[in-house]
Design an enzyme around this catalytic site. Structure first.
Site, PDB file in Angstrom:
ATOM      1  N   THR A 181       0.846  -1.191   0.000  1.00 45.77           N
ATOM      2  CA  THR A 181       0.000   0.000   0.000  1.00 45.77           C
ATOM      3  C   THR A 181       0.875   1.232   0.000  1.00 45.77           C
ATOM      4  O   THR A 181       1.892   1.255   0.699  1.00 45.77           O
ATOM      5  CB  THR A 181      -0.846   0.005   1.291  1.00 45.77           C
ATOM      6  N   GLY A 211     -10.266  -2.762   3.518  1.00 42.26           N
ATOM      7  CA  GLY A 211      -9.236  -2.678   4.559  1.00 42.26           C
ATOM      8  C   GLY A 211      -9.232  -1.332   5.249  1.00 42.26           C
ATOM      9  O   GLY A 211     -10.224  -0.588   5.254  1.00 42.26           O
ATOM     10  N   THR A 232       0.445   0.707   6.854  1.00 46.06           N
ATOM     11  CA  THR A 232       0.496  -0.383   5.894  1.00 46.06           C
ATOM     12  C   THR A 232       0.483  -1.689   6.683  1.00 46.06           C
ATOM     13  O   THR A 232       0.789  -1.698   7.870  1.00 46.06           O
ATOM     14  CB  THR A 232       1.758  -0.265   5.012  1.00 46.06           C
ATOM     15  N   GLY A 233       0.105  -2.768   6.012  1.00 48.30           N
ATOM     16  CA  GLY A 233       0.036  -4.056   6.696  1.00 48.30           C
ATOM     17  C   GLY A 233      -1.402  -4.529   6.824  1.00 48.30           C
ATOM     18  O   GLY A 233      -2.271  -4.112   6.065  1.00 48.30           O
ATOM     19  N   GLY A 235      -4.814  -4.563   7.450  1.00 53.18           N
ATOM     20  CA  GLY A 235      -5.727  -3.453   7.692  1.00 53.18           C
ATOM     21  C   GLY A 235      -6.700  -3.669   8.834  1.00 53.18           C
ATOM     22  O   GLY A 235      -7.063  -2.723   9.534  1.00 53.18           O
TER      23      GLY A 235
HETATM   24  C1  SD4 Z   1      -5.119  -3.472   3.607  1.00 49.42           C
HETATM   25  N1  SD4 Z   1      -3.442  -2.131   4.651  1.00 49.42           N
HETATM   26  O1  SD4 Z   1      -5.948  -3.478   2.702  1.00 49.42           O
HETATM   27  C2  SD4 Z   1      -3.842  -2.700   3.410  1.00 49.42           C
HETATM   28  C3  SD4 Z   1      -2.832  -3.619   2.802  1.00 49.42           C
HETATM   29  C4  SD4 Z   1      -1.453  -3.094   2.869  1.00 49.42           C
HETATM   30  O2  SD4 Z   1       0.653  -2.991   2.347  1.00 49.42           O
HETATM   31  O3  SD4 Z   1      -1.105  -2.201   3.533  1.00 49.42           O
HETATM   32  N2  SD4 Z   1      -0.552  -3.585   2.220  1.00 49.42           N
HETATM   33  O4  SD4 Z   1      -5.275  -4.087   4.648  1.00 49.42           O
END
Ligand code: SD4
Length: 319
Positions: A181, A211, A232-233, A235
């Protein structure tokens, strides 16, 4: 000790005055501006576009929109915009939000067939009385604003999805192999902060899953008196803790951006218990242009661009 009503009123007046004082006042000459920070390696190219706006004394809100449009259009960035991995049904569904220095914000979720969700989010902010549009309504709105529908599923992403279908193992885990993201924060020459966040979300997610990235307070938050944060990560974890709002509020209480990101990541880890299998990363920028980051797993990096040039830095991590 509060002895009477008058003392109580006096104390209340003092407390509300204190609450209105920005967390730290920095001499104007010491403010590190303009500056733009963004998540992951693709942040370098995105920051370059944002910097063009900032260097010409443009507004932070225009800089962040221009910046994140770069990975949105890049088919090689597999988790943002065009070329993003689809959901389990093979549909690319996009989430994005944007927030300016006046707490105006706009967001789209579960948007399909539009390459630049961030610009649709910007128009939700600028041209509607609403903050968030989703799915079919977001698409109709985008089309009404002149956006053209296009197929966002590239052959590369389609192949990855077909490979995934063989086992169809749905493990809703976002670790360091399933991320990218882009979240971007900028402080302009005027000293104003803005932010943007855009993603195709978790790869091979359930149909309809949204997310943190389009949720104000979870994937992005900006308070022009204090600072801004993006995430990020996984969600779901940012949504449960309203993570970016938490980071900004901790900065308001006097923490540096790094300390605030660390405290938010530790809060999540503490509540999770089995945090080792997840990735969560926060990136924050203060009103004085100080930045910092923190995550669970090593491997999260972020790009910083200022007058002294651009660099990619590794975030500190719990593990
Ligand atoms: C999510 N936070 O849709 C986003 C995914 C993400 O790096 O950050 N990827 O959960």
């Amino acid at each position: 000790m509060i002895t009477n009503r008058r003392d109580f009123l006096k104390l209340s007046a003092i407390s509300s005055a204190v609450a209105l004082i920005p967390f730290k006042t920095v001499a104007k000459s010491k403010v590190n501006k303009p500056i733009v920070v963004s998540t992951w390696q693709h942040g370098i190219a995105a920051n370059k576009a944002a910097w063009q706006v900032l260097a010409e004394h443009g507004k932070a809100i225009d800089a962040v929109e221009a910046g994140v449009r770069i990975p949105e259009a890049d088919p090689n960035v597999m988790t943002v915009g065009y070329g993003g991995y689809p959901d389990r049904e093979g549909n690319v569904t996009l989430d994005a939000c944007i927030m300016d220095e006046n707490q105006n914000c706009g967001s789209v979720a579960y948007l399909q067939n539009i390459k630049h969700p961030i610009s649709v989010a910007r128009l939700v902010m600028d041209n509607t009385p609403h903050v968030m549009l989703v799915g079919e309504g977001a698409l109709q709105f985008a089309k009404s604003q002149g956006f053209i529908e296009e197929n966002l599923l590239t052959p590369q992403a389609k192949k990855a999805w077909q490979d995934w279908l063989v086992e169809s193992k749905y493990a809703p885990v976002i670790n360091i192999e399933n991320h990218d993201t882009i979240g971007m924060l900028a402080l302009d020459m005027n000293g104003d902060l803005s932010g943007a966040c855009t993603t195709s979300g978790a790869a091979f997610k359930m149909a309809g899953r949204v997310g943190d990235s389009p949720i104000i307070g979870a994937g992005l938050y900006v308070d022009n008196e204090v600072g801004a944060a993006t995430a990020t990560g996984m969600g779901e974890l940012m949504i449960k803790t309203v993570g970016c709002h938490l980071v900004v509020e901790m900065m308001r209480q006097g923490m540096t951006p790094t300390q605030a990101c660390k405290a938010a990541v530790e809060r999540i880890a503490h509540k999770l218990g089995d945090y080792k299998q997840f990735q969560v990363g926060f990136l924050a920028l203060s009103k004085s242009g100080e930045y910092g980051s923190y995550c669970i797993q090593p491997g999260f990096n972020y790009a910083v661009t200022s007058k002294t040039g651009s660099k990619l830095l590794d975030a500190a991590s719990i593990l």
